[in-house]
Scaffold this active site. Structure first.
Site, PDB file in Angstrom:
ATOM      1  N   GLU A 248       0.876  -1.169   0.000  1.00 26.89           N
ATOM      2  CA  GLU A 248       0.000   0.000   0.000  1.00 26.89           C
ATOM      3  C   GLU A 248       0.908   1.210   0.000  1.00 26.89           C
ATOM      4  O   GLU A 248       1.608   1.482   0.971  1.00 26.89           O
ATOM      5  CB  GLU A 248      -0.917  -0.005   1.227  1.00 26.89           C
ATOM      6  CG  GLU A 248      -2.102   0.956   1.105  1.00 26.89           C
ATOM      7  CD  GLU A 248      -1.748   2.403   1.381  1.00 26.89           C
ATOM      8  OE1 GLU A 248      -1.665   3.188   0.401  1.00 26.89           O
ATOM      9  OE2 GLU A 248      -1.543   2.751   2.540  1.00 26.89           O
ATOM     10  N   CYS A 282      -1.631   9.335   2.686  1.00 27.17           N
ATOM     11  CA  CYS A 282      -1.371   8.874   1.324  1.00 27.17           C
ATOM     12  C   CYS A 282      -2.531   9.198   0.392  1.00 27.17           C
ATOM     13  O   CYS A 282      -2.355   9.253  -0.828  1.00 27.17           O
ATOM     14  CB  CYS A 282      -1.069   7.376   1.308  1.00 27.17           C
ATOM     15  SG  CYS A 282      -2.307   6.371   2.138  1.00 27.17           S
TER      16      CYS A 282
END
EC number: 1.2.1.71
Length: 492
Positions: A248, A282
Site C-alpha cells: 500500500e 497517502c
C-alpha cells in the site's frame, strides 16, 4: 553515548539492540523522546526463527483462542487509548484530536477484522453428489510487517490484527521515525497474552528492514509506505511466487471541482482533502482542478482565505490546531524544496508554503498554480501540505490530466451533478473514488488500496483478510466408494 534500552521484542523477551544508536524526536519541539540501538542482522534472524518456531502451535489452536487474545488486546487498547494517543501525538507532531481518533480506530479494527475474516476467509460448505465441497483458509506462516510514520498505530495495526486472527506469526518493523509508538503497541500485545514468538518487534533503519525483507524464512511481507520503497520490495520479491507481497503506497491524487453551489462546503472538503494531517496522508489531494471561470475564481479566493486562517500549532495546545508539525524538519524542508523546483519550472505561487520554525517540522500550507507547465510537472507525491492547482475549461480534458499519473490511489469530484459524477467515475483510474466528500475519507469496512504505483492489487482494510490467508478447496466424503457410473473403459 551508547543506549542499552530494551527496545527489541524477540521471542517474548525485551532486549537491547546490538546495532548502532538511534533516537526519535518530537518534531514540534525538537526534543529527543526515545533512544535505543537498532536490531542487528543476527537479531532479525532470531526474530524470524522465533516466529517460525511459534507458527505451528499458533496456527493450530482454535480460532476462538486466537480471537480471545486479539479481543483482550482491544480491551487494553481501549483502557490505554488516551496514553497511546498522547504518545502518537508526541512522536508525530499530530494534534491530539487526531491521534485520539487514530487510537479509537485501532480499537475498532478488531471487530471489523473479525467480521472480515468470517465473511471473506471463513469456511464455506456446499453439497455435491456423494460428497461435500469445502472452501477453507490457512495462514501463510511468518509474515513481515513494515509500518509507516503518518499513522504509526492504526496502519500497522490494520495488518497485524487480521494476520494474527488468520493464524500467522509476525515480525514487525516500524518506521524508524516512530519507534516509541511501536514499543507501546507491543507492550499491549504482550499484556494480552500472545505466546512467545507470535509477534516480534525489530527496531531499526534501512539495514534492519533489508535484513528482514530478504530473509529466506519469511512467507510474506505487508508494507505501507512510500512508492519508492514499495518498488524496491517488489523487485526484491521478483522470482519468489511462493511469497505473498501486499503493498500500500502513495498517490498523486486528483480532486476535481465542477458546477457547485455551496462554495464554503467545497472549500471545506478541499482543505480536508489537501491539508489534514499536515498533508501527510497517502490519500491527500496533491492536484486540485478548478474551472477557469467566475465561479472557479470565487472558489479559489475563498480557499486562499480559509487556508491562510488555518490554525497551526502544538499537539497539546488547549485550543487544538487544525495542523500540527510534519514528521521532521527534513520532511518540511523537502516540501520547501519541491515548491522551489516547481517555481523554477514556471509555476506560480498562489499561497507560499513556508517553513515556520527552524529545527521543527512546522510549515504553512501552500497552493501552487501549475496550469502553464503541465507538460513539465514531475509525477511525484509531495508528502505534505502543498497542493498543485490546475485551472481547466474542459471537463474531459481535466479527467485526462487527472489520469495522467502512474499512481492510482484516491480521486474525487465535488459537483452538484450526479451525471458529472457518473461520467467521472467511469473514466477515472483509482482505487478510492469519492463524490462530494473529502478524498482522505476512507472506511475500514471497505477495501483500501490503489492501482499502478499506488499498490499491487492487495487492498487492505476490510480486504486485508484476503492476503492474510490462502484458500483451500476440498472435496470430501466419509468413505471411499465406487461411483454409480464408471468412466468408459473401466471394468470392476
Amino acid at each position: 553515548m551508547s543506549h542499552a534500552n530494551p527496545v527489541q521484542f524477540i521471542n517474548g523477551q525485551w532486549q537491547a539492540g546490538l546495532g548502532h544508536d538511534v533516537s526519535s524526536s518530537n518534531p514540534a519541539r525538537n526534543e529527543v523522546i526515545w533512544q535505543g540501538k537498532t536490531a542487528s542482522k543476527d537479531q532479525v534472524n532470531d526474530a524470524v526463527l522465533s516466529a517460525r518456531q511459534a507458527f505451528e502451535s499458533w496456527a493450530n489452536i482454535s480460532l476462538e483462542a486466537r480471537v480471545a487474545v486479539v479481543t483482550k488486546f482491544a480491551e487494553l487498547l481501549a483502557e490505554n487509548k488516551d496514553a497511546l494517543a498522547t504518545t502518537i501525538a508526541l512522536e508525530t507532531g499530530k494534534p491530539k484530536w487526531e491521534t485520539t481518533g487514530e487510537a479509537g480506530a485501532m480499537v475498532a479494527k478488531v471487530a471489523i477484522s473479525l467480521k472480515a475474516y468470517n465473511e471473506r476467509t471463513g469456511t464455506v460448505e456446499n453439497p455435491m453428489p456423494g460428497a461435500k465441497a469445502f472452501i477453507r483458509h490457512k495462514p501463510h506462516g511468518v509474515v513481515a510487517i513494515f509500518g509507516p510514520y503518518n499513522f504509526p498505530g492504526h496502519l500497522p495495526n490494520g495488518h497485524i490484527v487480521p494476520a494474527l486472527i488468520a493464524g500467522n506469526t509476525i515480525v514487525f518493523k516500524p518506521s524508524e521515525l516512530t519507534p516509541r509508538v511501536a514499543q507501546e503497541m507491543l507492550k499491549l500485545w504482550e499484556q494480552a497474552g500472545l505466546p512467545n514468538g507470535v509477534i516480534n518487534l525489530v527496531q531499526g533503519e534501512v539495514e534492519t528492514g533489508k535484513a528482514l525483507a530478504s530473509h529466506k524464512l519469511i512467507d510474506g511481507l505487508f508494507f505501507t509506505g512510500s512508492s519508492n520503497t514499495g518498488h524496491i520490495l517488489h523487485e526484491q520479491f521478483a522470482g519468489q511466487p511462493g511469497k505473498i507481497l501486499a503493498l500500500e503506497m502513495g498517490g498523486n491524487n486528483p480532486l476535481v471541482v465542477k458546477d457547485v453551489s455551496d462554495i464554503d462546503a467545497v472549500v471545506h472538503d478541499i482543505v480536508q482533502s489537501a491539508f489534514v494531517t499536515t498533508g501527510q496522508r497517502c490519500t491527500c489531494a496533491r492536484r486540485l482542478f478548478i474551472e477557469a471561470n467566475e465561479q472557479g475564481d470565487a472558489i479559489l479566493a475563498r480557499l486562499i482565505e480559509v487556508t491562510k486562517n488555518l490554525t497551526i500549532g502544538y499537539y497539546d495546545d488547549e485550543a487544538q490546531p487544525f495542523m500540527g508539525s510534519m514528521i521532521s524538519e527534513k520532511a518540511a524542508l523537502s516540501l520547501v524544496d519541491a515548491q522551489a523546483k516547481l517555481l523554477a519550472l514556471g509555476a506560480k505561487s498562489v499561497l507560499d508554503l513556508k517553513h515556520l520554525e527552524v529545527g521543527t517540522g512546522f510549515v504553512s500550507p501552500g497552493i501552487i498554480d501549475v496550469s502553464d507547465i503541465i507538460a513539465d510537472i514531475p509525477d511525484e507525491e509531495y508528502f505534505g501540505p502543498l497542493v498543485k492547482l490546475y485551472r481547466y475549461n474542459d471537463f474531459d480534458k481535466a479527467i485526462d490530466e487527472a489520469n495522467n499519473t502512474g499512481f492510482g490511489l484516491s480521486a474525487g469530484l465535488l459537483s452538484d451533478s450526479e451525471a458529472s459524477y457518473n461520467h467521472f467515475f467511469t473514466r477515472i483510474r483509482a482505487g478510492i473514488v469519492n463524490w462530494n466528500k473529502p478524498i482522505t475519507g476512507a472506511s475500514s469496512a471497505a477495501p483500501f488500496g490503489g492501482i499502478g504505483a499506488s499498490g499491487n492489487h492487495r487492498a487492505s482494510a476490510f480486504y486485508a483478510a484476503d492476503y492474510c490467508a490462502y484458500p483451500i478447496a476440498s472435496v470430501e466424503a466419509e468413505k471411499v466408494s465406487l461411483p454409480e457410473t464408471l468412466t468408459p473403459g473401466m471394468k470392476f
